[in-house]
Design a protein around this motif. Structure first.
Motif, short mmCIF file in Angstrom:
data_model
loop_
_atom_site.label_atom_id
_atom_site.label_comp_id
_atom_site.label_asym_id
_atom_site.label_seq_id
_atom_site.Cartn_x
_atom_site.Cartn_y
_atom_site.Cartn_z
N LEU A 208 -61.75 70.91 -26.03
CA LEU A 208 -61.27 72.07 -25.28
C LEU A 208 -60.06 72.74 -25.94
N GLU A 209 -59.45 72.07 -26.92
CA GLU A 209 -58.27 72.64 -27.56
C GLU A 209 -58.54 74.02 -28.17
N PRO A 210 -59.67 74.25 -28.87
CA PRO A 210 -59.91 75.61 -29.37
C PRO A 210 -60.00 76.65 -28.26
N LEU A 211 -60.58 76.26 -27.11
CA LEU A 211 -60.65 77.19 -25.98
C LEU A 211 -59.25 77.48 -25.44
N PRO B 238 -69.67 73.37 -38.36
CA PRO B 238 -69.82 71.98 -38.82
C PRO B 238 -68.63 71.09 -38.49
N ARG B 239 -67.40 71.62 -38.51
CA ARG B 239 -66.23 70.78 -38.29
C ARG B 239 -66.08 70.38 -36.82
N GLN B 240 -66.74 71.11 -35.92
CA GLN B 240 -66.61 70.80 -34.50
C GLN B 240 -67.80 70.01 -33.95
N ARG B 241 -68.83 69.82 -34.77
CA ARG B 241 -70.02 69.10 -34.28
C ARG B 241 -69.75 67.65 -33.93
N PRO B 242 -68.97 66.89 -34.74
CA PRO B 242 -68.80 65.47 -34.40
C PRO B 242 -68.29 65.23 -32.98
N LEU B 243 -67.35 66.05 -32.50
CA LEU B 243 -66.85 65.90 -31.14
C LEU B 243 -67.99 66.05 -30.13
N TRP B 244 -68.81 67.05 -30.34
CA TRP B 244 -69.90 67.32 -29.40
C TRP B 244 -70.89 66.16 -29.40
N TYR B 245 -71.19 65.62 -30.58
CA TYR B 245 -72.14 64.51 -30.66
C TYR B 245 -71.59 63.24 -30.00
N VAL B 246 -70.27 63.01 -30.13
CA VAL B 246 -69.67 61.85 -29.47
C VAL B 246 -69.79 62.00 -27.95
N LEU B 247 -69.48 63.18 -27.45
CA LEU B 247 -69.58 63.42 -26.01
C LEU B 247 -71.03 63.27 -25.54
N LEU B 248 -71.97 63.73 -26.34
CA LEU B 248 -73.38 63.58 -25.98
C LEU B 248 -73.77 62.11 -25.92
N LEU C 215 -67.65 61.34 -16.33
CA LEU C 215 -68.96 61.81 -16.77
C LEU C 215 -69.12 63.30 -16.46
N SER C 216 -68.64 63.73 -15.30
CA SER C 216 -68.73 65.15 -14.94
C SER C 216 -67.92 66.00 -15.92
N ILE C 217 -66.73 65.49 -16.28
CA ILE C 217 -65.91 66.22 -17.26
C ILE C 217 -66.63 66.32 -18.59
N VAL C 218 -67.20 65.20 -19.02
CA VAL C 218 -67.92 65.18 -20.30
C VAL C 218 -69.08 66.18 -20.29
N LEU C 219 -69.86 66.19 -19.22
CA LEU C 219 -70.99 67.12 -19.13
C LEU C 219 -70.52 68.57 -19.12
N ALA C 220 -69.42 68.84 -18.42
CA ALA C 220 -68.89 70.20 -18.39
C ALA C 220 -68.43 70.64 -19.78
N VAL C 221 -67.73 69.73 -20.48
CA VAL C 221 -67.28 70.07 -21.83
C VAL C 221 -68.46 70.26 -22.77
N LEU C 222 -69.48 69.43 -22.61
CA LEU C 222 -70.69 69.60 -23.43
C LEU C 222 -71.28 70.99 -23.25
N ALA C 223 -71.35 71.44 -22.01
CA ALA C 223 -71.92 72.76 -21.75
C ALA C 223 -71.03 73.87 -22.31
N LEU C 224 -69.71 73.73 -22.11
CA LEU C 224 -68.79 74.77 -22.58
C LEU C 224 -68.75 74.87 -24.10
N ARG C 225 -68.93 73.74 -24.76
CA ARG C 225 -68.76 73.71 -26.21
C ARG C 225 -70.08 73.76 -26.97
N LEU D 186 -61.99 61.10 -22.57
CA LEU D 186 -60.91 62.05 -22.35
C LEU D 186 -60.37 62.60 -23.67
N GLY D 187 -60.23 61.73 -24.67
CA GLY D 187 -59.74 62.19 -25.96
C GLY D 187 -60.66 63.22 -26.58
N CYS D 188 -61.95 62.98 -26.54
CA CYS D 188 -62.91 63.94 -27.09
C CYS D 188 -62.92 65.23 -26.27
N SER D 189 -62.81 65.10 -24.95
CA SER D 189 -62.85 66.29 -24.09
C SER D 189 -61.63 67.17 -24.36
#
Length: 416
Positions: free
Chosen positions: A231-234, A33-43, A16-26, A224-227
């Motif tokens: 993070l791959e673009p970063l 538009p192409r990167q939104r689905p990942l963010w919504y899944v993590l949310l 959960l901490s990883i997910v929240l960190a990735v949410l903030a970073l991304r 983990l898969g979504c995270s």
């Protein structure tokens, strides 16, 4: 409750901490538009993790005055999570294939239909029968709808993730998509176990524990898969930035000798370090600048005699190295080292002539001793590695010795 190791909740908290960190970073990815689905899944995953906390359900029940309202909230979050993962799979497929409109709308339509059914069955079912271990009365309809909805979303998502995961070229993305494939596939045995427990009066208690582990595996792998994918673009941007920094020395060395090609003075080291925007374009431009400078030196100050001398000198140097130790290199690597050394020799000699203000020769030359060009993003690592090897060769003692001799020879041939 199930008897599970204490590390399970610890790991859930870490994920959960990883997910929240990735949410903030991304958060900036919401603009793409192409990167939104990942963010919504993590949310959705983060919201679900918070909704299942023991104190949340009773608080919702007390705040609404409705029995089991907290569990209905968890259901709404879960069905949103299922739909979001399926939507992510559809978006992944649509990026490279033409997907029909009904497929693109299917996750949203299915989630909306399931939400309506969940509320309707919740409303008509007596409070004691809601979310029980066994399905009775109206709640049988909810159980059937939920199993069907979960099976459709999990199967739809898993099929796409498996199809694309095994063909991904990027190791990081392949790992991410395969983790999503395994995670969504783990939902199917969980649903089977849930159906057995709902409709079988005396189901083995062990099934509840197995179902828990399937659900837990789904949460961990999807998160983990979504995270990793988010993070791959970063990671890629940082890799481009790092490679650009490693090329700065060679870039400055050549740009100083070819000021005619410089449109704007090179920025300071600090500004270059802080330039994180458009990392691929900046790296590509730096490679182009280096290539342009080498070609400019080749066309202006190289001569057939200089290229021939560089080739003979490099052959002699590599031959001496091979005579000392033939076990470390094969013929192919020896040829590559010989060519790299020859290229570095004539570049260094021409660079010194350019810096000294020697007149341009403008000789007709072949292109054999120009560095190889790899211009696509897929070959950028090989491109950078080749240029860094060239930079090291330019600073080596044999190349400096050749350039010193070439300068002395040029000075002796220059009429006084």
């Amino acid at each position: 409750m199930h008897d599970v190791p204490g590390w399970v909740e610890t790991l859930r908290g870490v994920i959960l901490s990883i997910v929240l960190a990735v949410l903030a970073l991304r958060i900036p990815s919401l603009r793409r538009p192409r990167q939104r689905p990942l963010w919504y899944v993590l949310l959705a995953l983060a919201t679900g993790s918070l909704a299942i906390q023991p104190q949340v359900g009773p608080w919702i029940d007390g705040a609404t005055g409705i029995a089991k309202a907290g569990e209905l909230t968890v259901t709404m979050v879960a069905l949103t999570d299922f739909a979001a993962v399926w939507w992510l799979a559809v978006a992944l497929h649509s990026a490279g294939h033409a997907a029909p409109a009904r497929l693109r709308r299917a996750p949203v339509v299915s989630a909306a239909a399931m939400a309506v059914l969940a509320v309707a069955f919740f409303a008509v079912t007596p409070a004691p029968d809601r979310f029980g271990a066994q399905a009775h009365g109206w709640w049988i309809g909810y159980a059937v709808a939920w199993i069907a909805y979960g099976a459709v979303t999990a199967t739809g998502a898993a099929a796409v993730f498996w199809r694309h995961g095994i063909t991904m070229r990027s190791p990081a993305l392949r790992t991410s998509v395969l983790a999503l494939a395994v995670g969504t596939s783990a939902e199917l045995p969980y649903l089977v176990i849930r159906a057995i427990r709902w409709f079988t009066p005396h189901a083995p208690s062990m099934l509840a524990l197995v179902g828990f582990w399937c659900s837990f595996a789904r949460f961990v792998l999807v998160a983990l898969g979504c995270s990793l994918a988010a993070l791959e673009p970063l990671r890629r941007a940082f890799a481009y930035w790092y490679r650009r920094q490693r090329l700065r020395g060679l870039w400055l060395l050549l740009r100083q000798a070819t000021p005619e090609l410089v449109l704007a003075p090179p920025g300071s080291r600090g500004l270059d370090l802080l330039a994180f925007d458009n990392t691929w374009e900046r790296l590509h431009q730096r490679v182009v600048d280096i290539r342009d400078s080498i070609t400019f030196l080749h066309n202006g100050w190289a001569s057939p005699a200089l290229l021939e001398q560089a080739s003979q000198y490099a052959a002699g140097c590599v031959g001496e190295d091979a005579g000392g130790d033939r076990s470390g290199h094969d013929d192919r690597s020896g040829q590559d080292r010989e060519r790299l050394l020859a290229v570095a020799c004539w570049i260094e000699a021409a660079r010194r002539d350019a810096l000294a203000g020697a007149p341009k020769l403008h000789c007709e030359l072949d292109k054999d001793l120009l560095p190889d060009v790899h211009a696509s993003a897929s070959t950028v690592h090989r491109e950078i590695r080749h240029l860094l090897c060239l930079h090291r060769a330019l600073r080596s003692r044999p190349v400096r010795a050749f350039a010193d001799g070439a300068r002395e020879h040029t000075a002796a041939d220059t009429p006084s």
